[in-house]
Design a protein around this motif. Structure first.
Motif, PDB file in Angstrom:
ATOM      1  N   LYS A 222       0.762  -1.366   0.015  1.00 28.66           N
ATOM      2  CA  LYS A 222      -0.055   0.046   0.147  1.00 28.66           C
ATOM      3  C   LYS A 222       0.768   1.102   0.035  1.00 28.66           C
ATOM      4  CE  LYS A 222      -3.537  -2.783   0.439  1.00 28.66           C
ATOM      5  NZ  LYS A 222      -4.712  -2.929  -0.667  1.00 28.66           N
ATOM      6  N   ILE A 223       1.456   1.594  -1.099  1.00 25.99           N
ATOM      7  CA  ILE A 223       2.463   2.532  -1.275  1.00 25.99           C
ATOM      8  C   ILE A 223       2.014   4.025  -0.826  1.00 25.99           C
ATOM      9  CG2 ILE A 223       3.504   4.095  -3.147  1.00 25.99           C
ATOM     10  CD1 ILE A 223       5.057   1.279  -2.611  1.00 25.99           C
ATOM     11  N   LEU A 224       0.611   4.324  -1.004  1.00 28.52           N
ATOM     12  CA  LEU A 224       0.241   5.723  -0.525  1.00 28.52           C
ATOM     13  C   LEU A 224       0.346   5.698   0.941  1.00 28.52           C
ATOM     14  CD1 LEU A 224      -1.009   8.654  -1.151  1.00 28.52           C
ATOM     15  CD2 LEU A 224      -3.191   7.472  -1.315  1.00 28.52           C
ATOM     16  N   GLU A 225      -0.158   4.594   1.560  1.00 28.54           N
ATOM     17  CA  GLU A 225      -0.330   4.591   3.002  1.00 28.54           C
ATOM     18  C   GLU A 225       1.046   4.684   3.786  1.00 28.54           C
ATOM     19  OE1 GLU A 225      -2.173   2.896   0.841  1.00 28.54           O
ATOM     20  OE2 GLU A 225      -3.997   2.657   1.753  1.00 28.54           O
ATOM     21  N   CYS A 226       2.124   4.030   2.946  1.00 28.07           N
ATOM     22  CA  CYS A 226       3.454   3.956   3.302  1.00 28.07           C
ATOM     23  C   CYS A 226       4.046   5.305   3.441  1.00 28.07           C
ATOM     24  CB  CYS A 226       4.372   3.264   2.572  1.00 28.07           C
ATOM     25  SG  CYS A 226       3.969   1.228   2.601  1.00 28.07           S
ATOM     26  N   PHE A 227       3.886   6.096   2.295  1.00 24.90           N
ATOM     27  CA  PHE A 227       4.212   7.463   2.488  1.00 24.90           C
ATOM     28  C   PHE A 227       3.709   8.427   3.301  1.00 24.90           C
ATOM     29  CE2 PHE A 227       6.287   6.163  -1.672  1.00 24.90           C
ATOM     30  CZ  PHE A 227       7.408   6.956  -1.606  1.00 24.90           C
ATOM     31  N   ILE A 228       2.364   8.122   3.470  1.00 27.34           N
ATOM     32  CA  ILE A 228       1.491   9.093   4.377  1.00 27.34           C
ATOM     33  C   ILE A 228       2.088   8.827   5.901  1.00 27.34           C
ATOM     34  CG2 ILE A 228      -0.852   9.364   5.606  1.00 27.34           C
ATOM     35  CD1 ILE A 228      -1.995   8.785   2.974  1.00 27.34           C
ATOM     36  N   ILE A 229       2.211   7.469   6.246  1.00 25.28           N
ATOM     37  CA  ILE A 229       2.866   7.304   7.518  1.00 25.28           C
ATOM     38  C   ILE A 229       4.082   7.863   7.851  1.00 25.28           C
ATOM     39  CG2 ILE A 229       3.677   5.314   9.153  1.00 25.28           C
ATOM     40  CD1 ILE A 229       1.439   3.505   7.877  1.00 25.28           C
ATOM     41  N   THR A 230       5.104   7.797   6.706  1.00 24.34           N
ATOM     42  CA  THR A 230       6.405   8.285   6.946  1.00 24.34           C
ATOM     43  C   THR A 230       6.125   9.869   7.063  1.00 24.34           C
ATOM     44  OG1 THR A 230       7.115   6.530   5.553  1.00 24.34           O
ATOM     45  CG2 THR A 230       8.802   8.440   5.771  1.00 24.34           C
ATOM     46  N   VAL A 231       5.296  10.511   6.448  1.00 20.93           N
ATOM     47  CA  VAL A 231       5.231  11.912   6.285  1.00 20.93           C
ATOM     48  C   VAL A 231       4.657  12.417   7.616  1.00 20.93           C
ATOM     49  CG1 VAL A 231       3.997  14.031   5.631  1.00 20.93           C
ATOM     50  CG2 VAL A 231       4.896  12.163   3.969  1.00 20.93           C
ATOM     51  N   ILE A 232       3.829  11.652   8.376  1.00 24.48           N
ATOM     52  CA  ILE A 232       3.266  11.847   9.855  1.00 24.48           C
ATOM     53  C   ILE A 232       4.525  11.923  10.689  1.00 24.48           C
ATOM     54  CG2 ILE A 232       1.906  11.021  11.506  1.00 24.48           C
ATOM     55  CD1 ILE A 232      -0.182  10.195   9.427  1.00 24.48           C
ATOM     56  N   TYR A 233       5.265  10.748  10.447  1.00 20.83           N
ATOM     57  CA  TYR A 233       6.405  10.624  11.568  1.00 20.83           C
ATOM     58  C   TYR A 233       7.399  11.886  11.266  1.00 20.83           C
ATOM     59  CZ  TYR A 233      11.317   9.613  12.566  1.00 20.83           C
ATOM     60  OH  TYR A 233      12.580   9.692  13.017  1.00 20.83           O
ATOM     61  N   MET A 234       7.592  12.279  10.129  1.00 21.24           N
ATOM     62  CA  MET A 234       8.669  13.261   9.851  1.00 21.24           C
ATOM     63  C   MET A 234       8.041  14.740  10.465  1.00 21.24           C
ATOM     64  SD  MET A 234      10.119  12.509   6.083  1.00 21.24           S
ATOM     65  CE  MET A 234      11.481  13.705   6.098  1.00 21.24           C
ATOM     66  N   SER A 235       6.657  14.684  10.172  1.00 20.86           N
ATOM     67  CA  SER A 235       6.221  16.263  10.662  1.00 20.86           C
ATOM     68  C   SER A 235       6.074  16.231  12.168  1.00 20.86           C
ATOM     69  CB  SER A 235       4.637  16.185  10.179  1.00 20.86           C
ATOM     70  OG  SER A 235       4.561  16.172   8.622  1.00 20.86           O
ATOM     71  N   ILE A 236       5.877  15.205  12.914  1.00 18.74           N
ATOM     72  CA  ILE A 236       5.780  15.124  14.309  1.00 18.74           C
ATOM     73  C   ILE A 236       7.303  15.297  14.772  1.00 18.74           C
ATOM     74  CG2 ILE A 236       5.129  13.813  16.350  1.00 18.74           C
ATOM     75  CD1 ILE A 236       2.881  12.505  14.780  1.00 18.74           C
ATOM     76  N   GLU A 237       8.059  14.811  14.320  1.00 22.62           N
ATOM     77  CA  GLU A 237       9.414  14.619  14.784  1.00 22.62           C
ATOM     78  C   GLU A 237       9.986  15.972  14.488  1.00 22.62           C
ATOM     79  OE1 GLU A 237      14.008  14.420  14.485  1.00 22.62           O
ATOM     80  OE2 GLU A 237      12.404  14.613  12.708  1.00 22.62           O
ATOM     81  N   LEU A 238      10.042  16.338  13.597  1.00 20.56           N
ATOM     82  CA  LEU A 238      10.643  17.820  13.186  1.00 20.56           C
ATOM     83  C   LEU A 238       9.820  19.033  14.238  1.00 20.56           C
ATOM     84  CD1 LEU A 238      12.362  19.491  11.535  1.00 20.56           C
ATOM     85  CD2 LEU A 238      10.759  19.734   9.877  1.00 20.56           C
TER      86      LEU A 238
END
Length: 323
Positions: A222-238
């Motif tokens: 599920k490529i779209l879901e994979c990128f969404i999860i990664t973007v959420i992590y990066m947004s929160i972490e930053l």
């Protein structure tokens, strides 16, 4: 038509992909990895081989591969006088070929969606050994990076020019390269120091791990879901790091510098009792040592006045994380 669900899905995916690349550059992850690579890679072969390896590791999507590997490795290959033509070739010859023979990729998901009876993924996997173009291209690129397979034609001329004159582009060349990513890197918030692990490696690991998990759990990537999860992590972490640096670390470091509380060669011990105050102090000094311009020694002391088992179980892992 734009309203077609397939086209809308592609549009959303490209937006999420762009957001991830922008976040990675805004946080300085790509630049931090590039600086690390420049200090550890000592030769032309090493620079080319690293580009090939990185291109093979980021097999989730060829667009993401090109954007990431290009922005990371360009300063490294420039330093070792590798022509932009050769860099472009290596990136292009690993991005799509690796993606189309990886069962956990956007290509696999796309191909599988077009097959009937839900057998698309099995068909994709069975066809991998017969994908001669992709396999041979990766092999030839590896041999070219090792300088075993010789360059020829315009590529040979470009490499000779780069080696002898240092010109990475031919005279009159107009690279089809935007400046947006470079501007994002320059615009990195000075309060947030780039971290190779947090801002580059962990997002890629999360992306790959999520893809593998969806492949195992859902029977397809599920490529779209994979990128969404990664973007959420990066947004929160930053966001967390920016808030920590702005409200705590920047003021802490300013006070240390203004009053000259720490000098070169000092040895500082931070005693950790397990409470939030001592743990925060330990973390602040750890950040200070990591980013300070002069050396000093830092040690952490952990005492045990008689903790119960529950508290001790929390303190020990936290102490280990601090090193």
């Amino acid at each position: 038509e734009l309203s077609d669900s397939y086209n809308v899905g592609i549009l959303i995916f490209l937006v999420i992909l762009g957001a991830m690349v922008c976040l990675m550059n805004r946080a300085g992850g790509s630049a931090a990895f590039g600086r690390w690579a420049q200090t550890h890679i000592k030769s032309r072969v090493g620079a080319q081989l690293t580009t090939v390896v990185l291109g093979c590791l980021i097999f989730i999507d060829d667009y993401f591969n090109c954007l990431t590997v290009g922005s990371v490795m360009r300063p490294v290959t420039d330093k070792h006088k590798i022509s932009r033509a050769k860099l472009s070739y290596i990136i292009d010859a690993t991005a799509a070929p690796v993606c189309i023979i990886a069962p956990i990729s956007s290509w696999a998901a796309a191909v599988a969606a077009f097959a009937a009876d839900g057998q698309g993924l099995n068909l994709f996997i069975q066809a991998i050994p017969f994908n001669f173009y992709a396999i041979l291209m990766v092999l030839i690129t590896l041999l070219s990076a090792l300088e075993i397979f010789p360059d020829f034609g315009p590529m040979r001329k470009a490499e000779q020019r780069a080696r002898t004159t240092g010109k990475l582009l031919r005279d009159g060349a107009v690279p089809m390269m935007g400046t947006e990513l470079e501007e994002l890197q320059k615009g990195n918030d000075s309060d947030v120091k780039p971290n190779v692990m947090l801002d580059f490696l962990i997002p890629i690991i999360i992306l790959v791990a999520t893809a593998i998990w969806t492949y195992i759990a859902k029977g397809g990537v599920k490529i779209l879901e994979c990128f969404i999860i990664t973007v959420i992590y990066m947004s929160i972490e930053l966001s967390i790091r920016k808030k920590f640096h702005k409200q705590l670390f920047s003021r802490f470091a300013r006070g240390i510098n203004d009053y000259e509380l720490v000098k070169p060669g000092d040895k500082i011990a931070v005693c950790i009792s397990g409470g939030k105050d001592s743990m925060l102090m330990a973390k602040l000094f750890q950040e200070l040592k990591r980013h300070n311009k002069f050396p000093f020694e830092l040690v952490f002391l952990v005492m045990d006045p008689g903790y119960n088992e529950a508290n001790r179980a929390v303190i020990e892992p936290n102490a280990k994380l601090l090193g």
